[in-house]
Design an enzyme around this catalytic site. Structure first.
Site, PDB file in Angstrom:
ATOM      1  CD  GLU A 228      11.912   3.108  -0.073  1.00 15.21           C
ATOM      2  OE1 GLU A 228      12.469   3.089  -1.136  1.00 15.21           O
ATOM      3  OE2 GLU A 228      12.077   3.323   0.877  1.00 15.21           O
ATOM      4  CB  CYS A 262      13.443  -2.487  -5.834  1.00 17.37           C
ATOM      5  SG  CYS A 262      13.750  -2.642  -4.419  1.00 17.37           S
TER       6      CYS A 262
END
Ligand code: NDP
Length: 454
Positions: A228, A262
């Protein structure tokens, strides 16, 4: 990088930790392998009880845990409290749903009993960042432990107290010795740990360079990996959107976690018809935010995680402005102590500038003008990243186009991207591979074994 808690609000190092030596690391890996032998035989009900107890501890001790995260990361206390609450919710969700998610899957073969059975893999290494020091870990740990795996945590070097607190919560919840261990090691130790035969898989949340190294090490060792990585999420606004609502959500999404998530919206792609008004309202709202002590109730934006984070972000802003962008507000680090950077807005972003090509990990919004939906999709896809994204429009045709044509792992309409246990999470392109949460979470670190009984 030293393993230490350094308060980003004051710059003061409050605690330092020695990394594990080779003997201590070996002892922990051996303990993980030994713990797996017993833990894999526990029932769904036993594991669910343990996770529910962990959830209760998280709820009961939310204030203390949140203060530790705010001390180490600089995120506002309210957001740290919310993060701990989300971890408790995640534990309860996977306690309730994993048995069903990992139930045997029958296959229709005449004259035989055929099914897929999901079996745990063993010790799984989680390499996690500092920005959501609890949630990133529980997002992995709750489904992985429910599936019968055991966990080894390498959390970022600037959040050691959070890392130790997580191990402590899970131990007090009753997880057997060795089922979840924190490894206080630097990133240089990771390749060797991945190569160790006792470690069966690895998951990393973090930057693209770290992802490339960990993914390569996992490939070399023929082990499952999940990555990720970063994002530069598009936030598309079309003329049919409620502009005030869109601007309010734009600011909330960009400023989440002091701009260091993010999935913050980072590129605001606005139809030319409404772009001028959007920019005016965005600048007004960004300027109205209170920057300051993250422990204070009225603070909207605390410090960045480190002096390096400020330096990197400021260089990106400077280079983007030097390339021709317009600085509409902010753009200069605030005087110390502490790693403070003001809410900043850049418009007229030149092609090839850092704001175009790179992720800006801090409170900087960039605005782009789109002639129509085609142009908005082109700009949104003109990025190496593809994590999340959102589009704000009441036009059903446009909604379908954005869902189908924006190249991301997650696309939200009239709502900004978020991470919550019941919804899959993960990216496309250089934002990584694999999915976490929801049904994907428990099914990631398992051996899907085909069974045929004639
Ligand atoms: P890093 O990639 O530097 O660190 C993340 C973790 O990886 C830390 O535990 C770090 O350890 C470790 N690490 C760093 N380099 C290596 C390496 N070469 N080999 C093995 N492990 C390594 O990222 P940041 O902590 O700076 O986090 C910010 C970045 O992470 C941003 O790009 C952000 O977008 C991304 N991110 C992605 C998320 C997602 O869910 N997709 C969520 C949050 C952040 P150490 O601290 O010891 O260096």
């Amino acid at each position: 990088m030293a393993i230490a808690s350094t308060n980003p609000t004051t710059g003061e190092t409050v605690r330092e930790f020695d990394p594990l030596d080779d003997g201590q690391l070996e002892e922990k890996l051996a303990r993980a392998a030994e713990a797996f032998r017993g833990y894999r035989t526990t029932s769904w009900a036993e594991r669910a009880d343990l996770l529910r107890r962990a959830a209760d501890i998280l709820d009961d001790e939310a204030d203390d845990l949140a203060r530790t995260a705010t001390l180490e990361v600089g995120k506002t206390l309210a957001s740290s409290v919310a993060e701990v609450g989300k971890c408790a919710k995640g534990c309860r969700w996977f306690a309730e749903h994993t048995e069903e998610i990992l139930a045997d899957v029958p296959h229709d073969v005449p004259g035989a009993e055929v099914f897929t059975r999901y079996e745990p893999l063993g010790p799984v290494l989680a390499v996690m960042p500092w920005n959501f020091p609890y949630w990133q870990v529980f997002r992995f740990a709750a489904p992985a432990l429910m599936a019968g795996n055991v966990g080894l945590l390498k959390l970022a070097s600037n959040v050691p107290q959070c890392a130790l607190a997580i191990e402590d919560v899970l131990r007090r919840a009753g997880f057997p010795d060795g089922v979840f261990q924190t490894l206080l090691v630097g990133s240089g130790a990771i390749e060797g740990i991945i190569a160790d035969d006792r470690v069966r898989a690895v998951t990393l949340t973090g930057s693209e360079p770290a992802g490339r190294q960990v993914g390569a090490a996992a490939g070399g060792a023929v082990k499952t990996s999940v990555l990720e990585l970063g994002g530069s999420d598009a936030f598309i606004v079309m003329p049919s959107a409620d502009l005030d609502d869109a601007v309010a959500n734009a600011v909330s999404s960009r400023m989440l976690n002091n701009g260091q998530s993010c999935i913050n919206a980072k590129r605001f792609i606005v139809h030319t018809e409404i772009a001028g008004e959007f920019e005016r309202r965005l600048v007004e709202r960004m300027e109205a935010l209170t920057v300051g002590d993250p422990m204070a109730e009225d603070t909207d934006c605390g410090p960045l995680s480190s002096p390096d984070a400020v330096e990197t972000l400021h260089q990106q802003v400077r280079d983007t402005v030097a390339a021709g962008a317009r600085l509409r507000t902010g753009g200069e680090p605030l005087p110390g102590p502490g790693n403070f950077y003001p809410p900043t807005v850049l418009t007229d972003i030149p092609d090839g500038s850092p704001a175009h090509r790179e992720e800006l990990f801090g409170p900087v919004a960039t605005v782009w003008h789109a002639r129509d939906a085609d142009d908005a999709i082109r700009i949104a896809n003109d990025s190496t990243f593809g994590l999340g994204g959102s589009a704000w429009t009441r036009d059903a045709g446009e909604q379908q186009r954005f869902v189908n044509e924006v190249e991301t792992g997650m696309m939200y309409i009239n709502k900004y991207t978020e991470s919550t246990p019941e919804v899959p999470f993960g990216g496309a392109k250089n934002s990584g591979y694999g999915r976490e949460l929801a049904g994907f979470g428990p099914r990631t670190f398992v051996n899907a074994k085909t069974v045929w009984i004639a």
